[in-house]
Scaffold this motif. Structure first.
Motif, PDB file in Angstrom:
ATOM      1  N   PRO A   5       0.828  -1.204   0.000  1.00 60.74           N
ATOM      2  CA  PRO A   5       0.000   0.000   0.000  1.00 60.74           C
ATOM      3  C   PRO A   5       0.869   1.263   0.000  1.00 60.74           C
ATOM      4  CG  PRO A   5      -0.572  -1.429   1.853  1.00 60.74           C
ATOM      5  CD  PRO A   5       0.577  -2.033   1.165  1.00 60.74           C
ATOM      6  N   HIS A   6       0.326   2.308  -0.570  1.00 61.60           N
ATOM      7  CA  HIS A   6       1.032   3.584  -0.682  1.00 61.60           C
ATOM      8  C   HIS A   6       1.440   4.114   0.688  1.00 61.60           C
ATOM      9  CE1 HIS A   6       2.282   7.452  -2.077  1.00 61.60           C
ATOM     10  NE2 HIS A   6       1.284   8.081  -1.486  1.00 61.60           N
ATOM     11  N   ASP A   7       0.586   3.933   1.698  1.00 60.29           N
ATOM     12  CA  ASP A   7       0.892   4.429   3.045  1.00 60.29           C
ATOM     13  C   ASP A   7       2.116   3.728   3.631  1.00 60.29           C
ATOM     14  OD1 ASP A   7      -1.252   6.129   2.887  1.00 60.29           O
ATOM     15  OD2 ASP A   7      -2.590   4.873   4.109  1.00 60.29           O
ATOM     16  N   LEU A   8       2.232   2.433   3.374  1.00 54.07           N
ATOM     17  CA  LEU A   8       3.366   1.673   3.893  1.00 54.07           C
ATOM     18  C   LEU A   8       4.676   2.149   3.252  1.00 54.07           C
ATOM     19  CD1 LEU A   8       4.434  -0.605   5.662  1.00 54.07           C
ATOM     20  CD2 LEU A   8       3.986  -2.177   3.785  1.00 54.07           C
ATOM     21  N   ILE A   9       4.628   2.383   1.971  1.00 52.22           N
ATOM     22  CA  ILE A   9       5.823   2.873   1.268  1.00 52.22           C
ATOM     23  C   ILE A   9       6.199   4.255   1.786  1.00 52.22           C
ATOM     24  CG2 ILE A   9       6.732   3.626  -0.959  1.00 52.22           C
ATOM     25  CD1 ILE A   9       5.102   1.383  -2.253  1.00 52.22           C
ATOM     26  N   ALA A  10       5.221   5.125   1.957  1.00 53.80           N
ATOM     27  CA  ALA A  10       5.480   6.474   2.460  1.00 53.80           C
ATOM     28  C   ALA A  10       6.074   6.423   3.864  1.00 53.80           C
ATOM     29  CB  ALA A  10       4.202   7.299   2.452  1.00 53.80           C
ATOM     30  N   GLU A  11       5.570   5.520   4.696  1.00 56.31           N
ATOM     31  CA  GLU A  11       6.088   5.374   6.064  1.00 56.31           C
ATOM     32  C   GLU A  11       7.542   4.901   6.048  1.00 56.31           C
ATOM     33  OE1 GLU A  11       5.209   2.523   9.875  1.00 56.31           O
ATOM     34  OE2 GLU A  11       3.476   3.207   8.704  1.00 56.31           O
ATOM     35  N   ARG A  12       7.843   3.941   5.199  1.00 57.46           N
ATOM     36  CA  ARG A  12       9.215   3.426   5.109  1.00 57.46           C
ATOM     37  C   ARG A  12      10.170   4.495   4.579  1.00 57.46           C
ATOM     38  NH1 ARG A  12       9.729  -2.271   2.500  1.00 57.46           N
ATOM     39  NH2 ARG A  12      11.754  -2.056   3.491  1.00 57.46           N
ATOM     40  N   VAL A  13       9.729   5.274   3.600  1.00 59.76           N
ATOM     41  CA  VAL A  13      10.554   6.354   3.060  1.00 59.76           C
ATOM     42  C   VAL A  13      10.824   7.390   4.150  1.00 59.76           C
ATOM     43  CG1 VAL A  13      10.579   8.305   1.446  1.00 59.76           C
ATOM     44  CG2 VAL A  13       9.919   6.037   0.652  1.00 59.76           C
ATOM     45  N   THR A  14       9.803   7.712   4.931  1.00 54.13           N
ATOM     46  CA  THR A  14       9.963   8.675   6.032  1.00 54.13           C
ATOM     47  C   THR A  14      10.972   8.159   7.060  1.00 54.13           C
ATOM     48  OG1 THR A  14       7.703   9.470   5.734  1.00 54.13           O
ATOM     49  CG2 THR A  14       8.752   9.947   7.838  1.00 54.13           C
ATOM     50  N   GLU A  15      10.882   6.886   7.414  1.00 55.53           N
ATOM     51  CA  GLU A  15      11.836   6.293   8.361  1.00 55.53           C
ATOM     52  C   GLU A  15      13.259   6.363   7.811  1.00 55.53           C
ATOM     53  OE1 GLU A  15      10.702   2.353   9.543  1.00 55.53           O
ATOM     54  OE2 GLU A  15       8.696   2.993  10.160  1.00 55.53           O
ATOM     55  N   LEU A  16      13.420   6.071   6.535  1.00 57.68           N
ATOM     56  CA  LEU A  16      14.744   6.142   5.920  1.00 57.68           C
ATOM     57  C   LEU A  16      15.276   7.576   5.899  1.00 57.68           C
ATOM     58  CD1 LEU A  16      14.320   3.640   2.964  1.00 57.68           C
ATOM     59  CD2 LEU A  16      15.745   3.340   4.995  1.00 57.68           C
ATOM     60  N   GLU A  17      14.404   8.538   5.644  1.00 57.10           N
ATOM     61  CA  GLU A  17      14.820   9.937   5.650  1.00 57.10           C
ATOM     62  C   GLU A  17      15.269  10.363   7.045  1.00 57.10           C
ATOM     63  OE1 GLU A  17      11.336  11.818   4.050  1.00 57.10           O
ATOM     64  OE2 GLU A  17      12.146  11.815   2.004  1.00 57.10           O
TER      65      GLU A  17
END
Length: 75
Positions: A5-17
């Motif tokens: 899901p898009h939300d999961l990808i966005a959350e992972r990108v935020t964690e990486l940032e």
């Protein structure tokens, strides 16, 4: 295999940032520490060089010492 899901990808990108930001801050701190240490090393090298020059100009090369000069003043 489903696309995440898009939300999961966005959350992972935020964690990486966030992790990247912390790593960047740490790297900056380490670079500043190394810079300050190098400045301190340079000052110490200069002081040692100046002390060597003072000893050579005063005629004290370490080999020609009088043992009486090493006695404490109360003898």
């Amino acid at each position: 295999m489903e696309n995440p899901p898009h939300d999961l990808i966005a959350e992972r990108v935020t964690e990486l940032e966030i992790k990247s930001s912390y790593a960047e801050d740490l790297l900056d701190q380490l670079n500043m520490t190394i810079y300050r240490q190098q400045q301190q090393i340079d000052r110490l090298i200069l002081q040692v060089t100046q002390l060597k020059e003072q000893m050579q100009s005063s005629g004290q090369d370490g080999a020609a010492r009088n043992p009486r000069d090493e006695l404490p003043p109360h003898y």
